[in-house]
Design an enzyme around this catalytic site. Structure first.
Site, PDB file in Angstrom:
ATOM      1  N   HIS A 138       0.852  -1.187   0.000  1.00 62.06           N
ATOM      2  CA  HIS A 138       0.000   0.000   0.000  1.00 62.06           C
ATOM      3  C   HIS A 138       0.890   1.240   0.000  1.00 62.06           C
ATOM      4  O   HIS A 138       2.119   1.134  -0.146  1.00 62.06           O
ATOM      5  CB  HIS A 138      -0.973  -0.023   1.188  1.00 62.06           C
ATOM      6  N   HIS A 178       4.161   1.322   1.929  1.00 66.13           N
ATOM      7  CA  HIS A 178       5.276   0.622   1.276  1.00 66.13           C
ATOM      8  C   HIS A 178       5.834   1.481   0.138  1.00 66.13           C
ATOM      9  O   HIS A 178       7.044   1.557  -0.074  1.00 66.13           O
ATOM     10  CB  HIS A 178       4.818  -0.725   0.717  1.00 66.13           C
ATOM     11  N   GLY A 234       9.113   1.099   8.239  1.00 63.51           N
ATOM     12  CA  GLY A 234       8.146   2.121   8.640  1.00 63.51           C
ATOM     13  C   GLY A 234       8.174   2.372  10.141  1.00 63.51           C
ATOM     14  O   GLY A 234       8.361   1.444  10.937  1.00 63.51           O
ATOM     15  N   LYS A 277       5.639   3.129  11.822  1.00 61.10           N
ATOM     16  CA  LYS A 277       4.420   2.606  12.462  1.00 61.10           C
ATOM     17  C   LYS A 277       4.759   1.399  13.330  1.00 61.10           C
ATOM     18  O   LYS A 277       4.209   1.211  14.396  1.00 61.10           O
ATOM     19  CB  LYS A 277       3.363   2.213  11.428  1.00 61.10           C
ATOM     20  N   ASP A 278       5.697   0.581  12.833  1.00 64.65           N
ATOM     21  CA  ASP A 278       6.167  -0.564  13.620  1.00 64.65           C
ATOM     22  C   ASP A 278       7.384  -0.114  14.422  1.00 64.65           C
ATOM     23  O   ASP A 278       8.520  -0.536  14.162  1.00 64.65           O
ATOM     24  CB  ASP A 278       6.494  -1.730  12.687  1.00 64.65           C
ATOM     25  N   LEU A 309      -1.827   3.561   7.826  1.00 66.14           N
ATOM     26  CA  LEU A 309      -1.987   2.525   6.803  1.00 66.14           C
ATOM     27  C   LEU A 309      -1.391   1.215   7.305  1.00 66.14           C
ATOM     28  O   LEU A 309      -0.326   1.192   7.922  1.00 66.14           O
ATOM     29  CB  LEU A 309      -1.289   2.939   5.506  1.00 66.14           C
ATOM     30  N   SER A 343      -1.563  -3.261   6.170  1.00 66.42           N
ATOM     31  CA  SER A 343      -2.158  -4.302   5.322  1.00 66.42           C
ATOM     32  C   SER A 343      -3.385  -4.893   6.003  1.00 66.42           C
ATOM     33  O   SER A 343      -4.308  -5.363   5.344  1.00 66.42           O
ATOM     34  CB  SER A 343      -1.128  -5.402   5.057  1.00 66.42           C
TER      35      SER A 343
END
Ligand code: PAF
Length: 293
Positions: free
Chosen positions: A34, A37, A147, A149-150, A184, A186
């Site tokens: 997405h 990525h 990312g 986010k992680d 965002l 997956s």
């Protein structure tokens, strides 16, 4: 764009790029690509690197009972994303090639993996660090992109690279969000329309926590309570964790007097979603005009 599935062919493609004077930039993924990525790929391309994307749904990082079988797989769509983004090599290894049936070696990072997702997904980070080590060894990247986010994954990978003297740079890229703030992921595709609405509460909870941190609330418990209040109001009941941790050690803090990482993991319907935000007391609060908890 070259697509390879065999490890020796991947090594050969990377070696050719290196012989041609290119440096290698790796974006490790589990597919279901997405815009987040795409932003990692764009970061690799912007640096002029020979851009490599690995697509591998890594079984060893799924804990029993998790969504390994159900994890979204759409190779044709992923290849289209890669092509459009200007990726030069895509590596899609079969599970049997990545994990010999008699393999007995795992890479383990301790301490940093003891909190947050590590505490709720035992063995997850061993799977991540093992597969990343293998991908780094196979593809020999000069730079790898992950990312933010992680956040825990990024911290763990950075530490592993430092501790093991792995010869590559790790670059963290900003979390990409929907206009309403949802990060965002997956796994967002698991959400029904109603659950998708509910999921906005993750970012709202982080924002509510950050406002309190910025204004000088020093009691981490009260910040956590405010974040949990937002989640409860949205009807999010299955919370794995809502925590205020030190951004480097990822250990919980009780008194906030500098930058902290606000992190949470919440189950919304079939999806376990994570998000995080770094927050710090603003200048006035740091100068001592602290508001009560
Ligand atoms: O973040 C992911 O998609 C995965 O954890 C990674 C880094 C590709 C390892 O399987």
């Amino acid at each position: 764009m070259e697509v390879v599935r065999e490890i020796p062919l991947a090594r050969a493609a990377v070696a050719r790029a290196r012989q041609a004077g290119r440096q290698i930039g790796l974006v490790p993924t589990m597919g279901a690509l997405h815009r987040a990525h795409e932003s990692l790929i764009a970061a690799a391309c912007k640096r002029g690197l020979f851009s490599v994307v690995s697509i591998f749904v890594n079984p060893t990082q799924f804990v029993p009972g998790e969504d390994y079988e159900a994890y979204p797989r759409d190779e044709a769509a992923d290849l289209e994303v890669c092509r459009a983004a200007g990726v030069e090599l895509v590596f899609i290894p079969p599970v049997a090639d990545m994990y010999a049936s008699d393999a007995v070696t795992r890479v383990h990072v301790s301490s940093l993996t003891a909190t947050l997702c590590g505490a709720h997904r035992p063995g997850h980070f061993d799977g991540v660090t093992t597969v990343c080590t293998k991908l780094f060894n196979i593809l020999q990247p000069d730079v790898a992109f992950f990312g933010e986010k992680d956040a825990q994954q990024l911290a763990v990978i950075r530490r592993m690279v430092r501790d093991l003297d792995l010869p590559l740079e790790i670059v963290g890229c900003a979390t990409i969000r929907e206009p309403d703030g949802l990060a965002l992921s997956s796994r967002n595709r698991y959400l029904s329309a109603e659950q998708r609405q509910q999921a906005v509460a993750l970012n709202r909870a982080l924002q509510a926590g950050a406002v309190r941190v910025r204004s000088g609330k020093s009691n981490a418990d009260s910040v956590v309570a405010a974040m949990k209040g937002v989640l409860a109001a949205a009807g999010a009941e299955r919370i794995d964790y809502v925590e205020v941790v030190d951004p480097d050690s990822l250990q919980p803090v009780s008194r906030i007097d500098g930058p902290v990482l606000l992190a949470l993991a919440v189950h919304i319907g079939p999806a376990r979603l994570i998000d995080n935000l770094t927050a710090r007391p603003d200048a006035a609060a740091a100068a001592g005009r602290e508001t009560p908890a």
